[in-house]
Design a protein around this motif. Structure first.
Motif, short mmCIF file in Angstrom:
data_model
loop_
_atom_site.label_atom_id
_atom_site.label_comp_id
_atom_site.label_asym_id
_atom_site.label_seq_id
_atom_site.Cartn_x
_atom_site.Cartn_y
_atom_site.Cartn_z
N GLN A 113 -34.56 30.80 33.05
CA GLN A 113 -35.24 29.78 32.26
C GLN A 113 -34.82 29.82 30.79
O GLN A 113 -34.73 28.79 30.12
N LYS A 172 -31.53 28.17 30.59
CA LYS A 172 -31.73 26.71 30.64
C LYS A 172 -32.13 26.18 29.27
O LYS A 172 -31.63 25.15 28.81
N ARG A 228 -25.70 25.48 32.23
CA ARG A 228 -25.79 25.24 33.66
C ARG A 228 -26.19 26.56 34.29
O ARG A 228 -25.48 27.57 34.14
N VAL A 229 -27.32 26.61 35.01
CA VAL A 229 -27.85 27.87 35.52
C VAL A 229 -27.86 27.86 37.05
O VAL A 229 -28.39 26.95 37.67
N SER A 233 -36.10 24.20 37.68
CA SER A 233 -34.97 23.33 37.29
C SER A 233 -33.63 24.04 37.22
O SER A 233 -32.76 23.66 36.43
N PHE A 234 -33.44 25.09 38.04
CA PHE A 234 -32.10 25.67 38.16
C PHE A 234 -31.15 24.58 38.67
O PHE A 234 -31.52 23.74 39.48
N ASP A 235 -29.90 24.62 38.21
CA ASP A 235 -28.94 23.59 38.62
C ASP A 235 -28.46 23.78 40.05
O ASP A 235 -28.11 22.81 40.73
#
Lengths: 338, 338
Positions: A166, A169, A174-175, A193-195
């Motif tokens: 996080q 992010k 881009r994680v 919201s991880f990519d």
């Protein structure tokens, strides 16, 4: 009203490989009573950490090894129930490394007061405590990713991993994370919201899955796990990559750790940096981290998850379960509701 | 007066393990002639580097792999013998990556003029060139040792190692080297003032010898070698140690490099940093390095040693000998006296 006996969890044997219930023993000891210059602390929450595994071995480490036949110790939050010590009063809440027991004596030298109004007491063992600090300093001080860079976090559904991912992010990266169950994968992708998130247990080919998730290669690898995932990640690192070695949970129980070893030549080929650290390295910057992490929780940009087990007697199993990937979020044991 | 043919050393086969004479082929090619925008350079000195070994493999690296059936290339110093290129005139001396051949065409884009009055021409391939830069930036930019810290240099009698060790001495460090012959050990201790030098070939127990030589542990390990020496050194690193991975000569020929691999857990236990690099990372700071290294040679605080073999035909054997630890100081091949 204090109990007459003081229940404890002892280290009965040094584990061989994965810890077993028989490596621990629950006993009832005598209730301690504070002398002048001491206080008595009732444990409210115990933190259950993978890193304790290495302290069960004998040998040189950043912290001393646990002694056989003595209570384990771990990061804890407690309440002062009696004090003969200046600066601490009955009713104060403190963070300290306490024994795995209901009551501990303390001379206060290692105790830090914590404020339940700044953050819930339990979070001082997680997102506003050592795991959060690991993510905070590992990303912001060691990796220092730029916006647009690709950051891979192994063990992303653990307390450290969630913090690291996080925070990356927040830096505009881009994680990509790895985790070990569909529930964890969904949570990281949908809630945090991880990519991209890879289930390392079901991926047919971990290196290929990671490669697909990282079309521009890997600029930062934040490692909590080691072993196969690390080998896959290192095969994809970019020029000037930074590898943050925070944990090696896949290796703590391994009789031989050769599978997790890395070739220094790779670091030459990519002009890459690999840095291990422990959060104690940043002891003088904890205040900064607490301030920022607390602020990000309040503004809704930093989420956390806890897995709370009730009862001291259940602490050994909670520890054992860490290595089966069963825990989701910071693993805590609650001894009393406070 | 130019030769009619241009003798070349080609890569005939990709070596399996240690390079063999049969991996190379000496041929006479047609004499090249410069077009507009080109110059013809006569090679004077070729640098023979262990790092060329990895370029004999196929695969992703910081530089392209050598092509089979083509001349090897390497760092060289040459003299312009004909020029149809602005900025370069007949008689200029240049540093460039040239073919292992007597004459090369160049468009000048990668050529750097060198001045034989600032330093002898050959030193631009050694102490005032890439090996010197490796020691300079590896110690001063990556390791950044403080006075009084212990710095261990493996492969200390090599061109890079001598530079690294002497620069660490200049910083006030205790400097310990490893080398592979009594002659090298004596030279490093007596001529370069190393505090201790270990002959890794005769030491009964390398880890014990290193431990004796480093009573306060190791703060900086500058690694040119890898393998067993590295394992011994890493067992002695202190909190916040810095490991500079410059070369891995013991590993370049290894079919399996597992013996040289390291456990990331160690980096956690010591909060240690391990950084690989290549000198190209510092391309924009070469001028600074040349200035300082040249100055230190002139003031007598930086010594260097060259091992010069005459004749292009002897270049393959000079390269092979690198891996037998036979070379002492920067290995060069002289094609012409200039």
């Amino acid at each position: 009203m204090q109990a007459k006996t003081n229940r404890q969890v002892l280290l009965a044997k040094r584990p061989q490989g994965t810890p077993q219930p028989s490596d621990f023993e629950v006993v009832d000891a005598e209730m301690p009573s504070p002398d002048e210059g001491e206080m008595l602390i009732q444990t409210l929450y115990l933190s259950v950490d993978p890193g304790m595994r290495s302290m069960m071995e004998e040998g040189k480490s950043h912290t001393a090894a646990f002694e056989l036949g003595k209570p384990l110790t771990g990061r804890s939050v407690g309440r002062v129930v009696a004090s003969k010590l200046n600066g601490f009063a009955e009713g104060d809440y403190v963070y300290e490394r306490l024994g795995w027991q209901h009551y501990s004596l303390s001379d206060g030298s290692q105790a830090q007061k914590v404020d339940p109004d700044v953050a819930p007491l339990s979070t001082y063992l997680g997102i506003v405590g050592v795991p959060g600090f690991c993510g905070y300093f590992g990303i912001l001080d060691i990796a220092r990713p730029q916006a647009g860079e690709t950051v891979v976090v192994s063990g992303a559904a653990g307390a450290v991993g969630m913090a690291a991912g996080q925070i990356a992010k927040r830096q505009g990266c881009r994680v990509v994370g790895t985790a070990g169950s569909p529930e964890k994968v969904d949570y990281l992708r949908d809630e945090l919201s991880f990519d991209a998130v890879i289930n390392y247990k079901t991926a047919q080919n971990l290196a290929a899955a990671l490669s697909d998730a990282c079309p521009d290669g890997i600029d930062v690898y934040f490692d909590n796990v080691g072993g196969e995932i690390t080998q896959a990640a290192l095969s994809l690192i970019n020029y000037h990559a930074r590898i943050v070695v925070c944990g090696q949970t896949s290796q703590y129980n391994a009789a031989s750790t050769a599978s997790g070893n890395i070739a220094p030549q790779l670091l030459i080929k990519r002009s890459a940096m690999m840095k291990g650290f422990v959060v104690y390295d940043y002891a003088d910057r904890n205040g900064e981290a607490i301030e920022h992490l607390g602020q990000w929780i309040k503004d809704g940009t930093l989420h956390y998850r806890e897995n709370i087990v009730d009862g001291l007697e259940n602490a050994p199993q909670a520890f054992i379960d860490l290595f089966a990937g069963k825990s989701f979020g910071k693993q805590l044991v609650r001894l009393s509701s406070g």
